[in-house]
Design a protein around this motif. Structure first.
Motif, PDB file in Angstrom:
ATOM      1  N   GLY A   1      -1.875  -1.801   4.251  1.00 24.75           N
ATOM      2  CA  GLY A   1      -2.950  -1.855   5.237  1.00 24.75           C
ATOM      3  C   GLY A   1      -3.708  -3.171   5.159  1.00 24.75           C
ATOM      4  O   GLY A   1      -3.508  -3.981   4.253  1.00 24.75           O
ATOM      5  N   TRP A   2      -4.592  -3.384   6.107  1.00 23.81           N
ATOM      6  CA  TRP A   2      -5.347  -4.640   6.162  1.00 23.81           C
ATOM      7  C   TRP A   2      -6.402  -4.747   5.065  1.00 23.81           C
ATOM      8  O   TRP A   2      -6.720  -5.832   4.606  1.00 23.81           O
ATOM      9  CB  TRP A   2      -6.037  -4.776   7.524  1.00 23.81           C
ATOM     10  CG  TRP A   2      -5.122  -5.097   8.657  1.00 23.81           C
ATOM     11  CD1 TRP A   2      -3.753  -5.225   8.610  1.00 23.81           C
ATOM     12  CD2 TRP A   2      -5.493  -5.337  10.018  1.00 23.81           C
ATOM     13  NE1 TRP A   2      -3.246  -5.518   9.848  1.00 23.81           N
ATOM     14  CE2 TRP A   2      -4.297  -5.603  10.744  1.00 23.81           C
ATOM     15  CE3 TRP A   2      -6.704  -5.354  10.697  1.00 23.81           C
ATOM     16  CZ2 TRP A   2      -4.302  -5.872  12.108  1.00 23.81           C
ATOM     17  CZ3 TRP A   2      -6.712  -5.630  12.064  1.00 23.81           C
ATOM     18  CH2 TRP A   2      -5.526  -5.889  12.766  1.00 23.81           C
ATOM     19  N   ILE A   3      -6.984  -3.599   4.658  1.00 22.87           N
ATOM     20  CA  ILE A   3      -8.092  -3.635   3.690  1.00 22.87           C
ATOM     21  C   ILE A   3      -7.792  -2.691   2.527  1.00 22.87           C
ATOM     22  O   ILE A   3      -8.472  -1.673   2.328  1.00 22.87           O
ATOM     23  CB  ILE A   3      -9.431  -3.245   4.362  1.00 22.87           C
ATOM     24  CG1 ILE A   3      -9.562  -3.922   5.728  1.00 22.87           C
ATOM     25  CG2 ILE A   3     -10.614  -3.632   3.480  1.00 22.87           C
ATOM     26  CD1 ILE A   3     -10.757  -3.451   6.539  1.00 22.87           C
ATOM     27  N   PRO A   4      -6.772  -2.981   1.739  1.00 24.01           N
ATOM     28  CA  PRO A   4      -6.460  -2.133   0.584  1.00 24.01           C
ATOM     29  C   PRO A   4      -7.405  -2.428  -0.577  1.00 24.01           C
ATOM     30  O   PRO A   4      -8.207  -3.370  -0.521  1.00 24.01           O
ATOM     31  CB  PRO A   4      -5.023  -2.543   0.244  1.00 24.01           C
ATOM     32  CG  PRO A   4      -4.968  -3.985   0.626  1.00 24.01           C
ATOM     33  CD  PRO A   4      -5.845  -4.115   1.854  1.00 24.01           C
ATOM     34  N   ASP A   5      -7.317  -1.644  -1.642  1.00 25.98           N
ATOM     35  CA  ASP A   5      -8.142  -1.905  -2.825  1.00 25.98           C
ATOM     36  C   ASP A   5      -7.819  -3.272  -3.413  1.00 25.98           C
ATOM     37  O   ASP A   5      -8.705  -3.972  -3.912  1.00 25.98           O
ATOM     38  CB  ASP A   5      -7.923  -0.813  -3.880  1.00 25.98           C
ATOM     39  CG  ASP A   5      -8.582   0.505  -3.477  1.00 25.98           C
ATOM     40  OD1 ASP A   5      -9.462   0.463  -2.584  1.00 25.98           O
ATOM     41  OD2 ASP A   5      -8.218   1.553  -4.025  1.00 25.98           O
ATOM     42  N   ASN A   6      -6.537  -3.657  -3.368  1.00 27.90           N
ATOM     43  CA  ASN A   6      -6.133  -4.996  -3.778  1.00 27.90           C
ATOM     44  C   ASN A   6      -6.031  -5.864  -2.521  1.00 27.90           C
ATOM     45  O   ASN A   6      -5.037  -5.838  -1.801  1.00 27.90           O
ATOM     46  CB  ASN A   6      -4.790  -4.955  -4.502  1.00 27.90           C
ATOM     47  CG  ASN A   6      -4.351  -6.333  -4.996  1.00 27.90           C
ATOM     48  OD1 ASN A   6      -5.000  -7.349  -4.702  1.00 27.90           O
ATOM     49  ND2 ASN A   6      -3.249  -6.382  -5.727  1.00 27.90           N
TER      50      ASN A   6
ATOM     51  N   TYR B   1      -0.454 -12.014  -6.413  1.00 27.12           N
ATOM     52  CA  TYR B   1      -0.826 -10.765  -5.743  1.00 27.12           C
ATOM     53  C   TYR B   1      -1.621  -9.815  -6.634  1.00 27.12           C
ATOM     54  O   TYR B   1      -2.422  -9.017  -6.143  1.00 27.12           O
ATOM     55  CB  TYR B   1       0.429 -10.062  -5.217  1.00 27.12           C
ATOM     56  CG  TYR B   1       1.095 -10.811  -4.091  1.00 27.12           C
ATOM     57  CD1 TYR B   1       0.587 -10.742  -2.800  1.00 27.12           C
ATOM     58  CD2 TYR B   1       2.219 -11.600  -4.315  1.00 27.12           C
ATOM     59  CE1 TYR B   1       1.191 -11.434  -1.750  1.00 27.12           C
ATOM     60  CE2 TYR B   1       2.832 -12.293  -3.278  1.00 27.12           C
ATOM     61  CZ  TYR B   1       2.310 -12.208  -2.000  1.00 27.12           C
ATOM     62  OH  TYR B   1       2.902 -12.907  -0.969  1.00 27.12           O
ATOM     63  N   ASP B   2      -1.402  -9.886  -7.926  1.00 28.85           N
ATOM     64  CA  ASP B   2      -2.095  -8.968  -8.838  1.00 28.85           C
ATOM     65  C   ASP B   2      -3.244  -9.644  -9.588  1.00 28.85           C
ATOM     66  O   ASP B   2      -3.826  -9.042 -10.498  1.00 28.85           O
ATOM     67  CB  ASP B   2      -1.099  -8.375  -9.848  1.00 28.85           C
ATOM     68  CG  ASP B   2      -0.055  -7.499  -9.157  1.00 28.85           C
ATOM     69  OD1 ASP B   2      -0.449  -6.727  -8.251  1.00 28.85           O
ATOM     70  OD2 ASP B   2       1.130  -7.590  -9.518  1.00 28.85           O
TER      71      ASP B   2
ATOM     72  N   GLY C   1      -3.425  -7.364   1.283  1.00 26.88           N
ATOM     73  CA  GLY C   1      -3.848  -6.938   2.607  1.00 26.88           C
ATOM     74  C   GLY C   1      -3.935  -8.086   3.599  1.00 26.88           C
ATOM     75  O   GLY C   1      -3.362  -9.164   3.390  1.00 26.88           O
ATOM     76  N   HIS C   2      -4.661  -7.857   4.666  1.00 25.82           N
ATOM     77  CA  HIS C   2      -4.858  -8.881   5.699  1.00 25.82           C
ATOM     78  C   HIS C   2      -6.285  -8.769   6.237  1.00 25.82           C
ATOM     79  O   HIS C   2      -6.504  -8.443   7.409  1.00 25.82           O
ATOM     80  CB  HIS C   2      -3.833  -8.735   6.832  1.00 25.82           C
ATOM     81  CG  HIS C   2      -2.637  -9.622   6.651  1.00 25.82           C
ATOM     82  ND1 HIS C   2      -2.717 -11.014   6.686  1.00 25.82           N
ATOM     83  CD2 HIS C   2      -1.341  -9.321   6.403  1.00 25.82           C
ATOM     84  CE1 HIS C   2      -1.513 -11.524   6.486  1.00 25.82           C
ATOM     85  NE2 HIS C   2      -0.658 -10.532   6.306  1.00 25.82           N
ATOM     86  N   LEU C   3      -7.245  -9.051   5.383  1.00 26.34           N
ATOM     87  CA  LEU C   3      -8.635  -9.016   5.787  1.00 26.34           C
ATOM     88  C   LEU C   3      -8.906 -10.016   6.912  1.00 26.34           C
ATOM     89  O   LEU C   3      -9.812  -9.817   7.725  1.00 26.34           O
ATOM     90  CB  LEU C   3      -9.538  -9.316   4.575  1.00 26.34           C
ATOM     91  CG  LEU C   3     -11.045  -9.129   4.740  1.00 26.34           C
ATOM     92  CD1 LEU C   3     -11.376  -7.713   5.181  1.00 26.34           C
ATOM     93  CD2 LEU C   3     -11.766  -9.458   3.443  1.00 26.34           C
ATOM     94  N   ASP C   4      -8.112 -11.096   6.944  1.00 27.68           N
ATOM     95  CA  ASP C   4      -8.292 -12.094   8.011  1.00 27.68           C
ATOM     96  C   ASP C   4      -8.059 -11.488   9.392  1.00 27.68           C
ATOM     97  O   ASP C   4      -8.761 -11.815  10.356  1.00 27.68           O
ATOM     98  CB  ASP C   4      -7.349 -13.283   7.792  1.00 27.68           C
ATOM     99  CG  ASP C   4      -5.896 -12.865   7.616  1.00 27.68           C
ATOM    100  OD1 ASP C   4      -5.652 -11.751   7.101  1.00 27.68           O
ATOM    101  OD2 ASP C   4      -5.005 -13.648   7.986  1.00 27.68           O
TER     102      ASP C   4
END
Length: 570
Positions: free
Chosen positions: A524-529, A445-446, A533-536
């Motif tokens: 959120g779906w589009i965080p900085d990391n 994750y990181d 998130g869940h860009l999908d």
């Protein structure tokens, strides 16, 4: 000036008064200067814009969502300002002089942008290895330059493709066929410039510096200006046709004033000038249509329509052609609206596709890394390949079955592109699922980079390029052909605003999605990391919107009737 040349009062060549001008002006002879100009201008545009997200993050110290929104807002503005240029071109300056004026604003903006990234005091300061901390003045100079470029683009974009098409005589069947091919070559030339910019400028910006990265596009734009003016003696120029907005409002006001008037069953009783030519400069008469019948009231004659000496009050009585101009604009609006969702998909090339690529393995071999922005060159390659394939093979092949001279109708061509756009977003979403599955499986994750090659993004870039060839080129040609002849620039600008609203819609979607998905402490779906998130989900949301948009497009396309021009231009 040769003795055989016949010019109008404003200095434009009139090939109809003297056919000898037709041999020395226009056609591909003039278009070669326009195509080189477009190639260099697109090189400048893509060269300075492809890495804007990274510049905003690394030099102006902005986060992912802020940088993405600033870029989409700017891209959106680049496609709103053409309304300004189009209005000036149609009403007052003509396409040639509008382009000639705004190219200098464009060059000045690029020059200021280069200075803001290279001159001490103007370029962002307090930099460490990764980011800078610019002052408010430095940030302001950058954005002034950026939006000055947007204004310069506004004078060029709605005019240059139409100006190129103007070089082919609509009344000459041989030249009319070449016009359709011109739009393909226009887009091909633009993408040659984009391809070189993507491969060269991205590397310069990442490895040499932003000063050079913005400076080279500035030089390219200067070359574009030189080529444009070099072809001046060969151009066929269209005269400005008067304020199009005035004519539109005259029809609306006249129709409202006659709301209670009945439209005669015999449409030949509607008002039209007796002359063979339209009374609108540069426009042929338009054949009456039965749609939007309310506006026909504006062409119903009554005793109160005259001012004096038999002169018609244009705010009380409008010709059929003037009424049909308004109808043309209204019937184009549903197609305009259908392009907005695809433009939202297209805007991801410069934002979320880039951010997705930033999290993946960018190595090409053991020692060389490519930037995620560079991957958009595959979209350009796809456009170049598909444009040649379409013009040389698909059109002749499709012609055998459709019996259409162009292979597909413009509406069919755009529809095919909208269908493919659905699969482009699904492909991007599937890749993100695979990427996030690796993150979850390996508890990464990181991690800054996931050991999945960035080249797995290639299919989504290729599909978007294929969509461009069908949708954007089809849209250019459709809006040029179906626009009233005295409003061609305005309608070209209207088609470009789909890109603007697509970028703005992307900004709204990102903002709303982040607000709704960050509740209860979630990233959120589009965080900085993006690993958390869940860009999908966002890509699938765009795929669903694209599918709904395609269904609506099928519905409106079945009800559309192509315009019919009659008579000759005034």
């Amino acid at each position: 000036m040769e003795e055989s040349d016949v010019y109008t009062e404003d200095g434009t060549v009139d090939i109809h008064k003297n056919p000898a001008n037709k041999k020395t002006t226009g056609n591909w002879k003039a278009c070669r200067f326009i195509l080189v100009n477009v190639c260099c201008e697109r090189f400048a545009y893509y060269g300075m814009s492809k890495n804007l997200v990274d510049y905003l993050k690394s030099r102006l110290n902005q986060g992912n969502a802020t940088a993405a929104n600033n870029v989409t807002n700017w891209f959106g503005t680049c496609y709103i300002t053409p309304l300004i240029g189009a209005f000036l071109a149609d009403a007052y300056l003509g396409r040639y002089w509008t382009i000639a004026t705004f190219v200098f604003i464009y060059v000045f903006g690029l020059t200021l942008l280069t200075l803001s990234a290279s001159v001490p005091g103007l370029k962002p300061g307090n930099c460490n290895s990764d980011t800078c901390h610019p002052s408010s003045d430095q940030t302001a100079v950058f954005f002034v330059a950026l939006y000055m470029i947007a204004l310069g683009i506004g004078g060029i974009e709605p005019c240059v493709s139409s100006f190129g098409a103007d070089q082919f005589d609509e009344n000459d069947e041989a030249e009319k066929l070449k016009k359709s091919s011109f739009f393909n070559w226009f887009y091909f030339s633009a993408n040659v410039g984009a391809f070189v910019a993507t491969t060269v400028i991205s590397w310069i910006q990442m490895n040499i510096g932003w000063g050079w990265g913005f400076g080279v596009p500035t030089v390219a734009m200067v070359i574009a200006v030189m080529f444009f003016f070099s072809g001046s003696r060969y151009y066929r120029l269209q005269r400005p046709q008067g304020n199009p907005l005035t004519r539109i409002f005259q029809v609306i006001v006249a129709a409202l004033r006659k709301m209670s008037v009945e439209v005669p069953e015999d449409r030949s009783q509607l008002f039209e000038i007796a002359d063979d030519a339209s009374n609108i400069t540069g426009s042929r008469k338009l054949e009456h249509t039965d749609n939007l019948k309310f506006f026909d009231k504006a062409a119903v004659e009554s005793q109160s329509d005259s001012i004096n000496d038999g002169e018609v009050n244009p705010w009380r009585l409008c010709s059929v052609t003037k009424v049909e101009e308004l109808k043309c604009i209204i019937t184009l609006l549903p197609f305009w609206a259908s392009g907005i969702v695809f433009a939202t998909v297209y805007s991801q090339l410069n934002t979320l596709f880039v951010l997705q690529g930033n999290t993946m393995d960018q190595h090409m071999g053991k020692h060389f890394e490519i930037s995620s922005e560079s991957l958009s060159l595959f979209t350009t390659v796809s456009v170049l390949f598909c444009t040649l394939l379409y013009d040389q093979f698909i059109v002749p092949f499709a012609r055998k079955f459709t019996r259409q001279e162009r292979g597909f109708t413009q509406i069919q061509r755009m529809g095919i592109g909208l269908l493919i756009s659905i699969f482009a977003m699904i492909t991007a979403g599937v890749l993100e699922v695979v990427r996030l599955d690796y993150v979850k499986t390996h508890n990464a994750y990181d991690a800054k980079k996931i050991p999945i090659s960035i080249f797995w993004q290639i299919p989504q870039y290729l599909l978007v390029g294929c969509v461009e060839v069908f949708t954007f080129i089809g849209q250019l040609e459709f809006f040029y052909d179906q626009a009233p002849e005295a409003m061609i620039s305005l309608c070209s600008a209207l088609s470009l605003t789909t890109k603007a609203l697509g970028n703005y819609l992307s900004t709204v979607l990102v903002t709303v999605v982040m607000k709704m998905t960050k509740k209860k402490g979630k990233p959120g779906w589009i965080p900085d990391n993006l690993n958390r998130g869940h860009l999908d989900y966002f890509f699938y949301l765009l795929a669903a919107l694209s599918f709904l948009n395609f269904l609506v497009y099928l519905w409106i396309s079945k009800r559309y009737k192509y315009k019919k021009a009659i008579g000759r231009a005034h």
